[in-house]
Design a protein around this motif. Structure first.
Motif, mmCIF file in Angstrom:
data_model
loop_
_atom_site.group_PDB
_atom_site.id
_atom_site.type_symbol
_atom_site.label_atom_id
_atom_site.label_comp_id
_atom_site.label_asym_id
_atom_site.label_seq_id
_atom_site.Cartn_x
_atom_site.Cartn_y
_atom_site.Cartn_z
ATOM 1 N N ALA A 138 0.418 -1.937 0.186
ATOM 2 C CA ALA A 138 -0.124 0.500 -0.124
ATOM 3 C C ALA A 138 0.838 1.315 0.041
ATOM 4 O O ALA A 138 0.151 1.902 -0.516
ATOM 5 N N ASP A 139 2.360 1.309 0.754
ATOM 6 C CA ASP A 139 2.977 2.127 0.595
ATOM 7 C C ASP A 139 3.283 2.486 -0.281
ATOM 8 O O ASP A 139 3.541 3.744 -0.961
ATOM 9 N N ILE A 140 4.113 1.360 -1.112
ATOM 10 C CA ILE A 140 4.408 1.753 -2.923
ATOM 11 C C ILE A 140 3.141 2.554 -3.800
ATOM 12 O O ILE A 140 3.422 3.409 -4.207
ATOM 13 N N GLY A 141 2.165 1.533 -3.367
ATOM 14 C CA GLY A 141 1.171 2.269 -4.263
ATOM 15 C C GLY A 141 0.706 3.888 -3.973
ATOM 16 O O GLY A 141 0.433 5.207 -4.888
ATOM 17 N N ALA A 142 0.987 4.530 -2.719
ATOM 18 C CA ALA A 142 0.582 6.020 -1.887
ATOM 19 C C ALA A 142 1.835 6.414 -3.148
ATOM 20 O O ALA A 142 1.564 7.651 -3.914
ATOM 21 N N MET A 143 3.060 5.627 -2.651
ATOM 22 C CA MET A 143 4.192 6.571 -3.487
ATOM 23 C C MET A 143 3.829 7.144 -4.559
ATOM 24 O O MET A 143 4.364 7.872 -5.611
ATOM 25 N N GLU B 96 2.637 8.035 -11.807
ATOM 26 C CA GLU B 96 2.608 7.304 -12.136
ATOM 27 C C GLU B 96 1.915 6.923 -12.591
ATOM 28 O O GLU B 96 0.351 6.361 -12.271
ATOM 29 N N ASN B 97 1.837 6.485 -14.080
ATOM 30 C CA ASN B 97 0.448 6.647 -14.790
ATOM 31 C C ASN B 97 -0.097 4.377 -14.919
ATOM 32 O O ASN B 97 -0.369 4.375 -15.273
ATOM 33 N N ARG B 98 1.071 3.855 -14.967
ATOM 34 C CA ARG B 98 0.727 2.401 -15.221
ATOM 35 C C ARG B 98 -0.052 1.951 -13.937
ATOM 36 O O ARG B 98 0.362 2.270 -13.166
ATOM 37 N N ALA B 99 -0.173 0.315 -14.875
ATOM 38 C CA ALA B 99 -1.173 0.128 -13.674
ATOM 39 C C ALA B 99 -0.586 -1.111 -12.938
ATOM 40 O O ALA B 99 0.232 -0.668 -12.613
ATOM 41 N N PHE B 100 -0.862 -0.584 -11.235
ATOM 42 C CA PHE B 100 -0.227 -0.839 -10.165
ATOM 43 C C PHE B 100 0.231 -1.959 -10.615
ATOM 44 O O PHE B 100 1.418 -2.220 -8.855
ATOM 45 N N HIS B 101 -0.871 -3.180 -10.765
ATOM 46 C CA HIS B 101 -0.451 -4.375 -10.789
ATOM 47 C C HIS B 101 0.549 -5.258 -11.360
ATOM 48 O O HIS B 101 1.102 -6.083 -11.584
ATOM 49 N N GLU B 102 0.794 -3.648 -12.429
ATOM 50 C CA GLU B 102 2.287 -4.259 -13.343
ATOM 51 C C GLU B 102 3.189 -3.717 -12.502
ATOM 52 O O GLU B 102 4.313 -4.288 -13.550
ATOM 53 N N MET B 103 2.782 -2.944 -11.742
ATOM 54 C CA MET B 103 4.279 -2.673 -10.663
ATOM 55 C C MET B 103 5.322 -2.996 -9.970
ATOM 56 O O MET B 103 5.917 -3.074 -9.715
ATOM 57 N N VAL B 104 3.861 -3.774 -9.177
ATOM 58 C CA VAL B 104 4.615 -4.364 -7.570
ATOM 59 C C VAL B 104 3.947 -5.947 -7.690
ATOM 60 O O VAL B 104 2.686 -6.659 -7.893
ATOM 61 N N TYR B 105 4.894 -6.789 -7.215
ATOM 62 C CA TYR B 105 4.835 -8.227 -7.639
ATOM 63 C C TYR B 105 4.904 -8.505 -5.940
ATOM 64 O O TYR B 105 6.063 -8.029 -5.135
ATOM 65 N N ARG B 106 4.197 -9.570 -5.056
ATOM 66 C CA ARG B 106 5.139 -9.991 -4.305
ATOM 67 C C ARG B 106 5.818 -11.649 -4.283
ATOM 68 O O ARG B 106 5.338 -11.877 -4.449
ATOM 69 N N THR B 107 6.864 -11.318 -2.882
ATOM 70 C CA THR B 107 7.445 -12.384 -3.560
ATOM 71 C C THR B 107 7.745 -13.804 -2.335
ATOM 72 O O THR B 107 8.096 -12.442 -1.506
ATOM 73 N N ASN B 108 7.953 -14.062 -2.523
ATOM 74 C CA ASN B 108 8.964 -15.329 -1.098
ATOM 75 C C ASN B 108 9.920 -15.866 -1.576
ATOM 76 O O ASN B 108 10.126 -16.986 -2.252
ATOM 77 N N SER B 109 10.898 -15.691 -1.525
ATOM 78 C CA SER B 109 12.606 -15.255 -1.951
ATOM 79 C C SER B 109 13.047 -17.256 -1.570
ATOM 80 O O SER B 109 14.092 -17.319 -2.189
ATOM 81 N N LEU B 110 12.678 -18.088 -0.426
ATOM 82 C CA LEU B 110 12.838 -18.883 0.046
ATOM 83 C C LEU B 110 12.546 -19.952 -0.280
ATOM 84 O O LEU B 110 12.978 -20.820 -0.977
#
Lengths: 325, 325
Positions: free
Chosen positions: B210-215, B221-235
């Motif tokens: 949410a913080d990233i989205g707010a920033m 930023e014009n690009r779609a939020f879901h195309e810019m922010v990804y959730r991962t678990n690197s383990l």
């Protein structure tokens, strides 16, 4: 010192030496911006420097360095010190401005004759970050600030260079950030005089203390562990006074060895020369048709950057150190 | 290319172009050390470069960049790519060596013809960190590695400069590290193409998203939020494949504008010239009695660093760009 015809430097210098905050702020800004005459101003101040001691405070983002610096400053002022704070903030490479964050968090520390705060953006300083922090510390020294706290984010080489120039270096860690060891791995172990485990009320704090102890043992550190590792809570202020006692003790015992003093002066002179030579080369080439031609050749792969640099340098040979451009 | 009499560069270049890992490792080390003939080697390789795409991966210490890089590399190899990894590790300013940590954590990625890993210490590269990473990437490009992952700790200016040179920049964040915003404040927002919230199973992950989205919204930023922010678990690897799909999509659409290509070439040429001029000035002054005298004068406060630099520079005038040393 320059006269008023070169922009009023002499008045600013007088104000700085008289301890006035407004000329101090203006002079620092102009020195950072390398306004014409900056060397003259620093030259005029130089004989009044050499009395201040510098504390470097570093650590990864989010460990609470700013609030710890606040706590240190408030308590040191209460103990009768005049405190200068230089907060080096890696900032946008594009906008060039330090984000508002640090200044907001710094607002606990009142700007009084006893404290002076300057945020330095990475890109704000035309003379380079390391030289810039050195210049600002020198001006604060001349203005009579006896203790100067330089706060940096400890992970870049620039930032490590800055704290290396401090008399005493404090590395701030925090529980729950990576694996503890990682927070320390940025090459700052060798320059740390004291470690602070901040947010020491949190789970995992004793593990961080133990990790630091293990690293110190591994490094063959001879000093007593309890004299090197301190627990603080920079929000409540717990542990900060014990840290200050230790810091002041170390600062009092700091005596720059002649070899180290020579090395510092030598480093600074060479860095100033390098910067100036680089500036002249850039100024000389900026409108040069040969540079534009070389760029075209590299982009179209008729040449390569290494050959282009070499032949431009040969063209310039003997020219770029001239007094003009 | 130099002959064997200048140290066997031509054989190394042949080996690199043939895709052999051992000559590749040796050539990179020698280029990093600026062994005589390094420019010739890079010149010989240059016509074979320009095919690779570079991914920059950055973030504060402890966010899991190394394990994410591992995951990316393993999966990209499985998809048929040859992957070069350059791990830029801020390291000891005294020992000069990258700590063992990253190499250990990197050991998941097998060194095969499909992957090549190089750790670069901040101080390991005589040509400067930024140029050093650029040189290594270029060698890997010539050796046929199609995707090059450059992993840096995102807080220093040097490190920001490195990822700026990448085609696609990924910024890795993590919950529970400072206030989320702080993890992003190092001036990397303007250069980020994608954000990854790693350790996305932890408490607070959605707050970071949410913080990233707010920033992003604040930055217009014009690009779609879901195309810019990804959730991962690197383990566990959760979310990594979706990230890869997006990365490959972006890489495929990267087309360097002519203006940007010019700017990059220009930057590199100027940086190479600056470095070389600085090296020559330092070489020329290192045994110079005038420098020693200036250091003494500054330490005893008969002079100051600014005056000392200025007068040494005037003495050198017209000399330091000479073709020798």
């Amino acid at each position: 010192v320059s006269t008023d015809s070169t922009g009023g430097w002499s008045e600013l210098v007088r104000g700085v030496l008289a301890g006035e905050p407004r000329p101090l702020a203006r002079l620092i800004t102009r020195v950072e911006n390398r306004a014409p005459g900056w060397q003259d101003a620093l030259r005029a101040l130089y004989p009044h420097t050499g009395k201040a001691r510098i504390l470097g405070i570093t650590g990864a983002p989010g460990v609470g360095k700013s609030s710890l610096t606040n706590q240190l400053a408030l308590r040191l002022v209460a103990r009768g010190y005049r405190i200068g704070i230089i907060a080096v903030d890696p900032s946008s490479p594009f906008s060039g401005g330090a984000l508002l964050g640090d200044r907001l968090r710094m607002s606990d520390v009142p700007t009084t004759p006893e404290t002076f705060i300057r945020s330095m953006a990475t890109r704000g300083s035309l003379g380079g970050l390391c030289q810039g922090a050195r210049d600002v510390a020198r001006v604060l020294d001349a203005a009579g600030y006896g203790l100067i706290l330089i706060e940096t984010v400890g992970v870049g080489q620039d930032e490590i260079e800055i704290v290396k120039a401090a008399d005493v270096v404090v590395v701030v860690c925090v529980p729950g950030q990576g694996d503890g060891v990682q927070a320390l791995k940025a090459g700052i172990m060798e320059i740390a005089d004291l470690y602070v485990v901040n947010k020491a009320d949190r789970d995992g704090a004793e593990q961080v203390v133990a990790d630091i102890g293990a690293m110190l043992a591994l490094a063959g550190e001879n000093r007593a562990f309890h004299e090197m590792v301190y627990r603080t809570n920079s929000l409540s202020g717990d542990g900060v006074d014990a840290l200050i006692d230790s810091l002041l003790g170390r600062v009092a015992s700091v005596e720059l060895s002649p070899a180290r003093a020579d090395e510092r002066a030598r480093d600074e002179i060479l860095l100033l020369i390098e910067r100036e030579v680089a500036r002249r080369v850039r100024a000389r080439l900026s409108d040069d048709a040969r540079l534009a031609a070389a760029v075209k050749a590299v982009v179209t792969r008729q040449s390569d950057p290494y050959s282009a640099a070499e032949s431009l340098l040969a063209d310039l040979s003997g020219a770029e150190a001239g007094p003009d451009e």
